[in-house]
Design an enzyme around this catalytic site. Structure first.
Site, short mmCIF file in Angstrom:
data_model
loop_
_atom_site.label_atom_id
_atom_site.label_comp_id
_atom_site.label_asym_id
_atom_site.label_seq_id
_atom_site.Cartn_x
_atom_site.Cartn_y
_atom_site.Cartn_z
N LYS A 196 -12.38 9.99 2.50
CA LYS A 196 -12.19 11.51 2.53
C LYS A 196 -12.87 11.91 1.17
O LYS A 196 -12.39 13.19 0.86
CB LYS A 196 -10.85 11.86 2.87
CG LYS A 196 -10.07 11.28 4.24
CD LYS A 196 -8.91 11.82 4.27
CE LYS A 196 -8.17 11.11 5.66
NZ LYS A 196 -7.83 9.56 5.46
N ILE A 231 -0.56 12.28 0.98
CA ILE A 231 -0.78 13.58 1.85
C ILE A 231 0.01 13.47 3.10
O ILE A 231 -0.29 12.24 3.88
CB ILE A 231 -2.24 13.57 1.58
CG1 ILE A 231 -2.75 13.64 0.19
CG2 ILE A 231 -2.66 15.14 2.35
CD1 ILE A 231 -2.52 14.58 -0.69
N THR A 290 0.74 -1.21 -0.02
CA THR A 290 -0.05 0.05 -0.18
C THR A 290 1.10 1.29 -0.08
O THR A 290 0.33 2.23 -0.57
CB THR A 290 -0.82 -0.08 1.25
OG1 THR A 290 -1.81 -1.08 1.22
CG2 THR A 290 -1.85 1.02 1.37
N HIS A 308 -1.18 14.44 6.23
CA HIS A 308 -2.59 15.09 6.60
C HIS A 308 -2.37 15.71 8.00
O HIS A 308 -1.39 15.65 8.55
CB HIS A 308 -3.54 13.78 7.04
CG HIS A 308 -4.16 13.26 5.85
ND1 HIS A 308 -5.00 13.71 5.00
CD2 HIS A 308 -3.75 11.91 5.37
CE1 HIS A 308 -5.37 12.64 3.92
NE2 HIS A 308 -4.59 11.85 4.14
N CYS A 348 12.40 4.83 -21.96
CA CYS A 348 13.75 4.37 -21.13
C CYS A 348 13.87 3.17 -20.64
O CYS A 348 14.73 2.70 -20.39
CB CYS A 348 13.77 5.51 -20.04
SG CYS A 348 12.49 5.48 -18.81
N CYS A 368 11.79 11.98 -20.40
CA CYS A 368 10.43 12.72 -19.62
C CYS A 368 11.02 13.40 -18.29
O CYS A 368 10.47 14.61 -17.91
CB CYS A 368 9.37 11.76 -19.39
SG CYS A 368 8.79 11.01 -20.79
N VAL A 405 6.20 -14.85 4.42
CA VAL A 405 5.99 -15.86 5.67
C VAL A 405 4.56 -16.37 5.75
O VAL A 405 3.66 -15.90 5.45
CB VAL A 405 5.88 -14.71 6.93
CG1 VAL A 405 5.51 -15.51 8.02
CG2 VAL A 405 7.18 -13.94 6.97
C1 FAD Z 1 -6.11 4.73 -1.58
C2 FAD Z 1 -5.29 5.00 -0.59
C3 FAD Z 1 -4.81 6.22 -0.03
C4 FAD Z 1 -4.26 6.74 0.88
N1 FAD Z 1 -3.73 8.20 1.25
C5 FAD Z 1 -3.08 8.47 2.18
C6 FAD Z 1 -2.63 9.77 2.60
O1 FAD Z 1 -2.85 10.37 1.64
N2 FAD Z 1 -1.86 9.86 3.65
C7 FAD Z 1 -1.71 9.02 4.49
O2 FAD Z 1 -1.22 9.31 5.43
N3 FAD Z 1 -1.91 7.64 4.23
C8 FAD Z 1 -2.59 7.50 3.20
N4 FAD Z 1 -2.83 5.82 3.12
C9 FAD Z 1 -2.58 4.90 3.99
C10 FAD Z 1 -0.99 4.56 3.60
O3 FAD Z 1 -0.75 4.44 2.39
C11 FAD Z 1 -0.92 3.29 4.39
O4 FAD Z 1 -1.31 3.43 5.67
C12 FAD Z 1 0.52 2.68 4.45
O5 FAD Z 1 0.90 2.83 3.22
C13 FAD Z 1 0.45 1.43 5.18
O6 FAD Z 1 1.84 0.96 5.33
P1 FAD Z 1 2.07 -0.42 5.83
O7 FAD Z 1 3.60 -0.57 5.77
O8 FAD Z 1 1.40 -0.75 6.87
O9 FAD Z 1 1.70 -1.53 4.62
P2 FAD Z 1 2.37 -1.83 3.28
O10 FAD Z 1 3.05 -0.85 2.74
O11 FAD Z 1 1.21 -2.60 2.60
O12 FAD Z 1 3.31 -2.99 3.83
C14 FAD Z 1 3.32 -4.01 3.96
C15 FAD Z 1 4.18 -5.02 3.39
O13 FAD Z 1 3.98 -6.35 4.19
C16 FAD Z 1 4.34 -7.33 3.09
N5 FAD Z 1 3.77 -8.65 3.36
C17 FAD Z 1 2.41 -9.03 3.44
N6 FAD Z 1 2.18 -10.08 3.94
C18 FAD Z 1 3.65 -10.52 4.00
C19 FAD Z 1 3.81 -11.98 4.32
N7 FAD Z 1 3.08 -13.02 4.72
N8 FAD Z 1 5.40 -12.25 4.58
C20 FAD Z 1 6.09 -11.09 4.33
N9 FAD Z 1 5.97 -10.04 3.86
C21 FAD Z 1 4.35 -9.78 3.83
C22 FAD Z 1 3.91 -6.55 1.80
O14 FAD Z 1 4.55 -7.32 0.65
C23 FAD Z 1 4.19 -5.15 2.08
O15 FAD Z 1 5.41 -4.70 1.53
C24 FAD Z 1 -3.70 5.81 1.72
C25 FAD Z 1 -4.00 4.27 1.27
C26 FAD Z 1 -4.78 4.11 0.34
C27 FAD Z 1 -4.98 2.66 -0.15
#
Ligand code: FAD
Length: 484
Positions: A254, A51, A44, A53, A448, A408, A176
């Site tokens: 939002k 943003i 994600t 926020h 590229c 680009c 995992v």
């Molecule tokens: C549409 C959208 C808009 C958003 N906009 C904003 C914003 O503007 N501002 C803001 O603050 N937040 C925003 N967010 C939220 C933000 O993007 C997330 O909260 C954040 O990126 C989550 O990060 P994370 O590390 O928890 O999860 P992730 O980035 O999903 O990382 C999880 C990782 O775990 C790994 N993983 C999963 N399962 C396993 C497994 N079994 N074994 C090994 N690895 C595994 C995955 O490969 C992944 O790399 C938005 C989210 C979305 C979807």
């Protein structure tokens, strides 16, 4: 004690896992981050609105509200220390009917209760002065000057690189798929047949965090992937708005925003649709149509003919709409960092500190001596917009700066070499793109990509069939045919 015993294994190399890893790297501890993908920032964290926020959205008293405001405060210093792009452009929540004004007032009050500074409501006249393209429907807006925009890839990569500089190990392509207790420790079973033993686990697995949690606890949790689809417009449209423009939020989120990005593009989206498949990041014609139609409610004349790509990301939504952070009651030494949906990106600097405190107390870990921890890191400089004389000077020192690979975004061979040869360097086309923006421009890599592939081949000693877009299974050349 086994030689290969880690103190902490973090599952997930998104912004949550990497923020935790960077904070853990301050401690005398053996730490490893594992991720199922080939690189950091593949979940994600790579597909969101980017943003920073301000913090008025989340219900007062929740972890979301607390970490949003704290994360925002920490983000600007973090960006200086770790050299990734941020811009404090401020945000406007636009109200499009007099009847909804109480909703805007309520948001203002909640923001103040959450501790967001300098919030105020601006009337239509001021709004038009701030945003000449604001829609005719707009009657007022909530102005939050502390909001901003961030390079989400840059943030994630910087956290990971700095953690690695400080001794954290990373294992990629490491899914995992099983976890069990071994005496006082945890053993993680990987799909590649390896196993890892650790005293403590941090579950930062994004939309898969419920699967990881449910492997060890009787108290099951459920993450609902909530898809958000976007349109990304070219840099020619990048200054159509100066601030992030939100709609008044609803229970699904939002609404559709219109925002500049730190790379000079215009971003429009996201939708919010619950889906079953945690890997469903395809875009749909219905979703993109909704984005195109709804953005006109707040911003007039969005130049949609300038769209260069579309994408979708998945929010790790859970029914209570709250972060799940803390040690699992029936799984000692297992710490959740789950349901990190928006504002997770903003919150990650605060989440990193909070989770590290939990782990430090659990394992009685001590801080490293001050001179044993590197708190800063230098990114790869961007040459976009730099004067020609500066380019010439660089090219004299290193001819690779004279070889423009991505026309680009004005990315040179020297920057791509840096992306590959840094700690946790790029191994794929997307890895290069996330680090130096090659392929992110108007032609979306049409020109590229073959050149970047050649550089990856040469620098990593790969055969042409081994170069991938984003890791195993995404090889770009299947077979070489004979010339006719
Ligand atoms: C549409 C959208 C808009 C958003 N906009 C904003 C914003 O503007 N501002 C803001 O603050 N937040 C925003 N967010 C939220 C933000 O993007 C997330 O909260 C954040 O990126 C989550 O990060 P994370 O590390 O928890 O999860 P992730 O980035 O999903 O990382 C999880 C990782 O775990 C790994 N993983 C999963 N399962 C396993 C497994 N079994 N074994 C090994 N690895 C595994 C995955 O490969 C992944 O790399 C938005 C989210 C979305 C979807």
């Amino acid at each position: 004690m086994a030689d290969d015993l880690y103190d902490v294994v973090v599952v997930g190399a998104g912004v949550s896992g990497c923020a935790v890893a960077r904070e853990l790297s301050r401690l005398r501890a053996r730490v490893c981050v594992v991720d199922r993908e080939e690189d950091v920032c593949c979940g994600t964290s790579k597909a969101n609105s980017a943003i920073v926020h301000a913090g008025f959205d989340a219900q007062t008293g929740t972890l979301m509200a607390k970490f949003n405001v704290e994360g925002n405060e920490r983000m600007w210093k973090l960006a200086q220390d770790l050299d990734f792009k941020v811009r404090r452009c401020g945000s406007l929540v636009v109200c499009t009917s007099e009847e909804d004004l109480p909703g805007l007032e309520a948001l203002l009050e909640r923001g103040r209760a959450n501790g967001v500074p300098d919030l105020r409501i601006v009337d239509r006249e001021e709004l038009v002065a701030m945003e000449p393209h604001i829609s005719d429907l707009a009657v007022a807006a909530l102005w939050a000057p502390t909001a901003g925009i961030v390079d989400a890839f840059g943030l994630n990569i910087a956290l990971a690189e700095n953690a690695a500089q400080n001794g954290v190990e990373f294992r990629f392509n490491a899914l995992v798929n099983g976890i069990h207790r071994v005496e006082e420790d945890w053993e993680l079973l990987l799909a590649n047949g390896q196993s890892i033993r650790t005293r403590c686990v941090v579950n930062a697995a994004g939309v898969f965090a419920d699967a990881i949690h449910n492997m060890v606890s009787e108290h099951k949790i459920r993450i609902i992937p909530r898809k958000g689809e976007y349109l990304l417009l070219d840099t020619t449209a990048g200054d159509h708005v100066q601030h992030t423009i939100f709609m008044l939020p609803s229970v699904m989120g939002k609404g559709i925003l219109v925002s500049p990005t730190v790379h000079g593009n215009l971003l429009v989206g996201p939708t919010a649709t619950d889906v079953d498949d945690p890997e469903s990041t395809d875009t749909t014609s219905d979703g993109l149509r909704e984005v195109a139609e709804k953005c006109a409610l707040t911003v007039a004349d969005v130049p949609l003919r300038e769209v260069i790509t579309s994408f979708a990301g998945l929010r790790a939504h859970q029914p209570d709409h709250e972060f799940i952070i803390g040690e699992i009651e029936d799984a000692p030494g297992f710490v959740d960092c789950a349901a990190i949906e928006s504002p997770g990106l903003t919150s990650c600097p605060a989440i990193g500190v909070y989770v590290t405190d939990i782990v430090r107390n659990l394992l009685s870990l001590e801080e490293k001596d001050a001179d044993k921890w590197i708190g800063t890191r230098t990114g790869i400089p961007s040459l976009e917009g730099a004067p020609v004389s500066y380019w010439a000077e660089l090219a004299q020192q290193d001819p690779a700066y004279g070889n423009v690979i991505c026309r680009c975004r004005h990315v040179t061979e020297a920057q791509i070499l840096a992306a590959i040869h840094r700690p946790l360097g790029a191994r794929s086309l997307d890895g290069v793109k996330r680090r130096v923006t090659a392929g992110m421009g108007r032609c979306q890599g049409g020109f590229c990509s073959p050149k970047v592939m050649e550089i990856l081949e040469r620098e990593l000693g790969l055969g042409p069939e081994e170069v991938t877009k984003c890791g195993p299974g995404s090889e770009l050349i299947v077979e070489r045919g004979e010339a006719q």
